[in-house]
Motif scaffolding. Structure first.
Motif, short mmCIF file in Angstrom:
data_model
loop_
_atom_site.label_atom_id
_atom_site.label_comp_id
_atom_site.label_asym_id
_atom_site.label_seq_id
_atom_site.Cartn_x
_atom_site.Cartn_y
_atom_site.Cartn_z
N UNK A 14 1.16 -1.04 -0.15
CA UNK A 14 -0.15 0.37 0.18
C UNK A 14 1.20 0.93 -0.06
N UNK A 15 0.18 2.59 -0.76
CA UNK A 15 0.71 3.58 -0.70
C UNK A 15 0.00 4.72 -0.12
N UNK A 16 0.19 5.28 1.25
CA UNK A 16 -0.20 6.43 1.91
C UNK A 16 0.32 7.77 1.80
N UNK A 17 -0.23 8.27 1.06
CA UNK A 17 -0.03 9.60 0.45
C UNK A 17 -0.93 11.01 1.16
N UNK A 18 0.14 11.73 2.02
CA UNK A 18 -1.06 12.48 3.39
C UNK A 18 -1.19 13.43 1.91
N UNK A 19 -1.78 15.05 2.83
CA UNK A 19 -2.47 16.10 1.65
C UNK A 19 -1.56 16.25 1.63
N UNK A 20 -0.32 17.35 2.21
CA UNK A 20 1.27 17.73 2.17
C UNK A 20 1.07 17.16 0.58
N UNK A 21 0.89 15.86 0.14
CA UNK A 21 2.10 15.45 -0.86
C UNK A 21 3.32 14.01 -0.58
N UNK A 22 3.82 14.49 1.08
CA UNK A 22 4.81 13.14 1.91
C UNK A 22 3.45 11.80 2.00
N UNK A 23 4.62 11.06 1.85
CA UNK A 23 4.03 9.43 2.26
C UNK A 23 3.57 9.40 3.86
N UNK A 24 2.91 9.18 4.11
CA UNK A 24 2.86 8.50 5.31
C UNK A 24 3.36 7.54 5.29
N UNK A 25 4.66 6.42 6.47
CA UNK A 25 4.92 5.41 6.67
C UNK A 25 4.53 5.13 8.36
N UNK A 26 4.71 4.22 8.60
CA UNK A 26 4.84 3.87 10.28
C UNK A 26 5.76 4.60 11.39
N UNK A 27 6.06 4.11 12.00
CA UNK A 27 6.75 4.79 13.24
C UNK A 27 8.49 4.14 12.88
N UNK A 28 8.40 2.94 13.24
CA UNK A 28 9.06 2.07 13.41
C UNK A 28 9.45 1.26 11.61
N UNK A 29 10.68 1.05 11.16
CA UNK A 29 11.05 0.15 10.46
C UNK A 29 10.29 -1.42 10.68
N UNK A 30 9.83 -2.26 9.41
CA UNK A 30 8.49 -3.22 10.05
C UNK A 30 7.37 -3.36 10.88
N UNK A 31 6.78 -1.93 11.17
CA UNK A 31 6.15 -1.37 11.87
C UNK A 31 4.74 -1.01 11.23
N UNK A 32 3.87 -1.23 11.89
CA UNK A 32 2.09 -1.40 11.70
C UNK A 32 1.90 0.22 10.92
N UNK A 33 0.94 0.86 10.28
CA UNK A 33 0.16 1.55 10.49
C UNK A 33 -0.66 1.69 11.42
N UNK A 34 -1.44 2.88 11.99
CA UNK A 34 -2.33 2.68 13.01
C UNK A 34 -3.56 1.98 12.17
N UNK A 35 -4.10 1.88 13.44
CA UNK A 35 -5.09 0.26 13.14
C UNK A 35 -5.94 0.81 12.48
N UNK A 36 -6.34 2.89 12.41
CA UNK A 36 -7.33 2.54 11.47
C UNK A 36 -7.38 3.58 10.19
N UNK A 37 -6.34 2.66 10.13
CA UNK A 37 -5.32 2.73 8.28
C UNK A 37 -5.22 1.39 7.90
N UNK A 38 -4.91 0.55 9.01
CA UNK A 38 -5.03 -1.06 8.86
C UNK A 38 -6.47 -1.36 8.70
N UNK A 39 -7.26 -1.01 9.23
CA UNK A 39 -8.57 -1.44 8.55
C UNK A 39 -8.81 -1.03 7.59
N UNK A 40 -8.85 -0.01 7.13
CA UNK A 40 -9.09 0.98 5.24
C UNK A 40 -8.27 -0.46 4.57
N UNK A 41 -6.98 -1.10 5.02
CA UNK A 41 -6.60 -1.10 4.21
C UNK A 41 -6.87 -2.87 3.65
N UNK A 42 -7.88 -3.00 5.31
CA UNK A 42 -7.97 -4.74 5.04
C UNK A 42 -9.96 -4.16 3.90
N UNK A 43 -10.37 -3.59 4.37
CA UNK A 43 -11.54 -3.41 3.70
C UNK A 43 -10.63 -3.32 1.91
#
Length: 110
Positions: free
Chosen positions: A53-82
């Motif tokens: 998945x690629x998540x782009x923020x309104x400012x054009x920057x990518x949104x990435x997990x805080x830690x390498x190999x980490x997960x996105x916040x639960x709400x975003x992971x839920x959107x991935x599942x959907x």
């Protein structure tokens, strides 16, 4: 040698409606999706398949997990599942409308 012509279905973005989410389990509403997108300032999420998945923020920057190999916040992971379950390739929030595409869309179309 013959000429081969390939036809592709329209790659247009269409508005996501509550009826599109009617049979999704666990239940999710359009409001839940909007709340997540607004909370993280997301412009669009693109699903490339194979859990990519690629998540782009309104400012054009990518949104990435805080830690390498980490997960996105639960709400975003839920959107991935959907997106995976419903075979949605892109969810976008533009002009105060929640849009979706089942086929790949060029970034120029946004």
């Amino acid at each position: 040698m013959g000429v081969v012509t390939l036809y592709y279905m329209d790659n247009e973005l269409t508005e996501l409606e509550d009826i599109d989410l009617e049979y999704y389990t666990p239940p999710i509403s359009k409001k839940d999706i909007l709340d997540t997108i607004i909370a993280y300032d997301i412009c669009f999420i693109r699903n490339f398949g194979s859990d990519m998945f690629y998540v782009e923020m309104v400012d054009g920057e990518p949104l990435v997990p805080m830690h390498p190999k980490g997960a996105y916040p639960a709400g975003i992971e839920r959107l991935f599942d959907l997106m995976v379950r419903e075979r949605i390739s892109m969810i976008s929030y533009m002009d105060e409308k929640l849009m979706k595409s089942y086929f790949m869309v060029n970034s120029n179309d946004l």
